[in-house]
Structures are given as structure tokens and as C-alpha cells.
Design an enzyme around this catalytic site. Structure first.
Site, PDB file in Angstrom:
ATOM      1  N   LYS A  73      -2.448 -13.498   5.979  1.00  0.00           N
ATOM      2  CA  LYS A  73      -1.288 -12.822   5.124  1.00  0.00           C
ATOM      3  C   LYS A  73      -2.408 -12.583   3.884  1.00  0.00           C
ATOM      4  CE  LYS A  73       2.845 -11.348   6.457  1.00  0.00           C
ATOM      5  NZ  LYS A  73       2.875 -10.505   6.461  1.00  0.00           N
ATOM      6  N   HIS A  92       6.137  15.029   5.002  1.00  0.00           N
ATOM      7  CA  HIS A  92       6.972  14.249   6.195  1.00  0.00           C
ATOM      8  C   HIS A  92       6.668  13.000   6.848  1.00  0.00           C
ATOM      9  CE1 HIS A  92       9.246  17.648   6.097  1.00  0.00           C
ATOM     10  NE2 HIS A  92       8.343  18.631   5.766  1.00  0.00           N
ATOM     11  N   GLU A 106       4.937  -3.582  -4.970  1.00  0.00           N
ATOM     12  CA  GLU A 106       6.207  -3.745  -3.895  1.00  0.00           C
ATOM     13  C   GLU A 106       7.334  -4.033  -4.961  1.00  0.00           C
ATOM     14  OE1 GLU A 106       6.254  -5.656   0.706  1.00  0.00           O
ATOM     15  OE2 GLU A 106       4.696  -6.775  -0.908  1.00  0.00           O
ATOM     16  N   SER A 130       1.095 -16.310   2.101  1.00  0.00           N
ATOM     17  CA  SER A 130       2.546 -16.304   2.033  1.00  0.00           C
ATOM     18  C   SER A 130       2.434 -18.255   2.520  1.00  0.00           C
ATOM     19  CB  SER A 130       2.457 -15.977   4.169  1.00  0.00           C
ATOM     20  OG  SER A 130       3.136 -16.993   4.809  1.00  0.00           O
TER      21      SER A 130
END
Ligand code: ARG
Length: 460
Positions: free
Chosen positions: A290, A162, A297, A284
Site C-alpha cells: 500500500k 459527472h 483524504e 499500511s
């Protein structure tokens, strides 16, 4: 008063241009990926025609056909072979070329054949090549996960369920879980490769032909284990087979999506368990600091894409009656995209796993005292306390759980498949066995095609 409609002259009759556009769809582009397969299929068919009673093609004609087919393959490599709208698809483009080059000989090649069995055999040959590549790439990535697991076998990592801290675990267990998942995916791919190994050529429009064609011969010439037996089934299984191939790709993507999700999470500064290699992340345009895990993703989103391709192919097949139906053409793009996305995902993920680093100090911080709660209860069990009593005791004294040594806790998990009981050598052996079997199949398939074409395959 009728509107004047533009029509185009095709090999199979006059067709209105909007209708032609619509029915041809993406075939002129998609079919570029089938040129090798189409030429190989035609070569096998030509050899068979030259050997059957009546000799539709003489041996000399057959040789000239094969020579021109190899020339088509070469011109496709050079980017100079095109499929026009009037051709409709690769099959008629190749037939047009053979007829331009060889006249009547070219016109004879389609004897006892339909585009329906032609496209079916093309797709089997295409799928075979793709599966060879895909299996190799999946094995390579599994090997990278396994190598990472071996290098970090004893580094403690808090196991989670979990997403909450659960029990002591190791980086070795985490990484080799992904490797073993890929091993099962490879076994599934191998079984799909085996089902794919049946040749639909000679099934013609769906009902065979009134002549003693030799389907076993063409199957053998193309390096298939056997023909698909029933000629109607050979056509009915199109679409259904594509869905099966895509579902096996989907399994690979499920493995990747889970690993990707883990990495997105565990490379967050709040965890910092792992670090991705700099050149596998992206920056970025506004935030200079970044380094984003975009590969992970996109693997996540593309896993969804591969499954939707799978469902689309299955849904198209679901609504069809027996025999060829044009709907089947629309499963081709789904198949090709699903395979390309899966292979691309494996290739993009590989350098990420090869170059990622583990931070043992950050991993150690995941070991809050509650991670040891179950171990403490189980120690009481070895002192004779019934498990449920020990469980309740620990549950009501959680604040008394002290700090423990995670490495020590790991050393006690020695049973089969547990953090200190992992058989990496077994995993390595299994992986190299499926990989070697795939490579052997690839070599024998390519040897058959090389013999058929009289030149080394893949043609350069
Ligand atoms: N491009 C077609 C396909 O992919 C080839 C078969 C066409 N056959 C036909 N009867 N219209 O399905």
C-alpha cells in the site's frame, strides 16, 4: 447549609474556581499565540499615553514599558512566559509582568483601555501575520500547479463531467484550473487583509473613554491603514470579522479539496493518470503493497472542518446584541484552528504537487472513441449541417465513432482559455502581482512594528 467553595484571587476580583475554569476556558493556552500582538498593542498604547495631554506616562516610563514588553516577547520565544489561571488571559498576564517589573508604571498602562479593545487589536495583528503567511503559501502552491501545467501543457487528458468521459482536454487545463482557483482565493484573502487593516484600539469597553486619546496615532504606530471609526462597531465586528477570515480560508480549502479528490481518483491503479511522490503517501501496517493518498483524504476532511469553524464563529456572532459579550471569546479557538489547518494543508499539499508525475500512456487510454462524439458533430456543423441534426446523427451512430488522435483534437481548441489557448504567462503575472502586494504589506507592517519597539520585528 452552604458548600464551601474554593475561590481564586484575580486582578479583577475573587472568582469561584469552577466559574473561573469555565469562563477562562482555553485562553491560557490559546493566548500564547497572541503574546507578540498583545505586547505590540500595549507598546502603541503606552506611546500614545506618553504623548497625550496630562502625560499619563512620562517618556522615560514609556521607554521602560516598551523595554519590558520586548523582554516578554523574547521570553515567550524562549518558552518561559506563562499565562496562569488567575491571570485569565494574555492581557492580564502581561499587565502582571509589567507591574512586577515596573511597579506603578506597570499599573498605569491600562489607563483609557479595556481588555475588549485589547483583544480586538491583538486578533487583528494576529490575523494580519497569519494572512501574510497564508497568502505566501497559497501563492507557492498555485505556482506549483502552474509549473506542472506548463510542463504537461500538451499532454491529452479526457475531460469528464459527472465523472463520465466528456470531451478532449489536457493535463495543462486540469492543473492550471487549480492554479487559477487559488488565484481567486488569493484575491479574496487580499480583500480580507484590506478589511483587517483597521485598528480597533481605543474603542475601550465598546463606548470610548472621556479623554482625548489619539486613535489615529496608535493605528499608525501599529502599521494599520486607519482606525475602525465607530467605537461600538469596533467591538460589534468581532466574531463577524473572524467568520469572514475563516470563510476565505474555507475557499482555499474548497480549492484544495477538489484537487485532492481528483488526485485520489486519478492515482487509483484503474486510472493511473498521475503518480504521487512516494514520500507523500503513507503505508499500511498489514498490506505491504500500500501507498495511500492520506494527505488528499485529510485535506478533504479538513475542508469540512474549516467550514464548520466558519459556521461556528458566524453562529456565535449571530446571536449577540451590540457591545462586548463574553461569547466572543469562543470565536478565538475557531479562528486559530481554521487558520492553522488551512496553512498546514497548503504546506502538506505543496510537495505532492511538486513531485507528482503524469503517465501519458495511461492518460491516452482514457480516450475512448465517445470522447470525440461532440467534435464529430461539430465537424458536420462546419460542413453546413444544423447542430441539432448533427447531434442526432452522431447520437444514433455512436458505434461508428472511430479512433482519433487526441493531440490533434486538442490543437483545435485554440480559443481564449481552452486547452490550446491557455495564457500561462498571464496567470503567472497575476499570481506574482498578488504575492508581491502581500509581501509589500508585510514589510511595511513589520517596519512599523520595528520602529515602535525599537528593535527588529519579528523579535528573535
Ligand atoms: N479573554 C477575553 C476574550 O477573549 C478578553 C476580554 C475579556 N473582557 C471581559 N470584559 N471579560 O474575549
Amino acid at each position: 447549609m452552604g458548600m464551601s467553595r474554593k475561590t481564586l484571587k484575580t486582578t479583577v476580583g475573587l472568582i469561584g474556581s469552577d466559574v473561573l475554569d469555565y469562563t477562562v476556558g482555553d485562553d491560557p493556552t490559546l493566548d500564547l499565540a497572541l503574546i507578540d500582538a498583545d505586547c505590540a498593542g500595549s507598546a502603541a498604547h503606552a506611546v500614545m499615553l506618553s504623548r497625550m495631554p496630562g502625560h499619563i506616562l512620562s517618556s522615560a516610563e514609556c521607554r521602560s514599558v516598551i523595554r519590558e514588553l520586548v523582554a516578554v516577547m523574547r521570553s515567550a520565544r524562549a518558552g518561559t512566559f506563562s499565562i496562569t489561571l488567575a491571570d485569565q488571559d494574555v492581557h492580564l498576564a502581561v499587565e502582571r509582568t509589567l507591574t512586577e517589573k515596573l511597579g506603578d508604571t506597570g499599573k498605569k498602562v491600562h489607563t483609557f483601555r479595556s481588555r475588549n479593545d485589547q483583544v480586538a487589536v491583538d486578533l487583528r495583528l494576529f490575523i494580519r501575520e497569519e494572512l501574510f503567511g497564508l497568502m505566501d503559501e497559497a501563492a507557492e502552491l498555485a505556482g506549483a500547479f502552474l509549473a506542472f501545467a506548463r510542463r504537461h501543457a500538451a499532454i491529452p487528458m479526457a475531460g469528464r463531467t459527472h465523472l463520465q468521459p466528456a470531451m478532449p482536454s489536457s493535463v495543462g487545463l486540469w492543473a492550471s484550473a487549480h492554479a487559477e482557483s487559488l488565484l481567486d482565493d488569493l484575491r479574496e484573502l487580499a480583500s480580507v487583509l484590506d478589511l483587517n487593516d483597521q485598528c480597533p484600539l481605543g474603542s475601550a469597553a465598546s463606548y470610548g473613554v472621556p479623554a482625548p486619546i489619539d486613535r489615529r496615532l496608535t493605528a499608525r504606530l501599529l502599521g494599520f491603514k486607519r482606525p475602525v471609526h465607530n467605537v461600538l462597531y469596533a467591538n460589534n465586528v468581532r466574531g463577524k470579522h473572524e467568520a469572514r477570515v475563516l470563510a476565505a480560508c474555507g475557499q482555499v480549502m474548497l480549492t484544495l479539496a477538489r484537487a485532492a479528490e481528483d488526485l485520489i481518483l486519478f492515482t487509483m491503479p484503474e486510472f493511473g493518470y498521475f503518480q504521487l511522490p512516494e514520500d507523500c503517501t503513507t503505508g499500511s501496517s498489514i498490506m505491504p503493497q500500500k501507498r495511500n493518498p492520506d494527505v488528499c483524504e485529510l485535506v478533504r476532511s479538513r475542508a469540512a472542518r474549516v467550514w464548520s469553524r466558519t459556521v461556528c464563529a458566524a453562529e456565535i456572532a449571530r446571536g449577540l446584541p451590540s457591545g462586548y459579550n463574553r461569547d466572543l471569546q469562543d470565536t478565538k479557538g475557531e479562528l486559530m484552528d481554521g487558520l492553522a489547518v488551512t496553512r498546514g494543508s497548503l504546506r502538506a499539499f505543496l510537495p505532492l504537487v511538486r513531485g507528482m508525475k503524469a503517465d501519458p500512456a495511461a492518460l491516452r487510454k482514457g480516450f475512448t472513441p465517445d470522447v470525440f462524439a461532440t467534435d464529430v458533430a461539430l465537424e458536420q456543423v462546419s460542413a453546413g449541417v444544423p447542430f441539432r441534426d448533427a447531434y442526432h446523427y452522431v447520437k444514433t451512430h455512436l458505434d461508428e465513432l472511430g479512433h482519433r488522435d487526441p493531440a490533434e483534437a486538442l490543437r483545435r481548441k485554440t480559443h481564449y482559455g481552452a486547452p490550446a489557448g491557455l495564457d500561462f504567462a498571464w496567470l503567472a503575472r497575476e499570481l506574482s502581482a498578488v504575492r508581491a502586494a502581500g509581501k509589500r504589506r508585510c514589510r511595511s507592517a513589520h517596519a512599523a512594528l520595528s520602529r515602535l519597539l525599537g528593535t527588529r520585528y519579528p523579535v528573535v
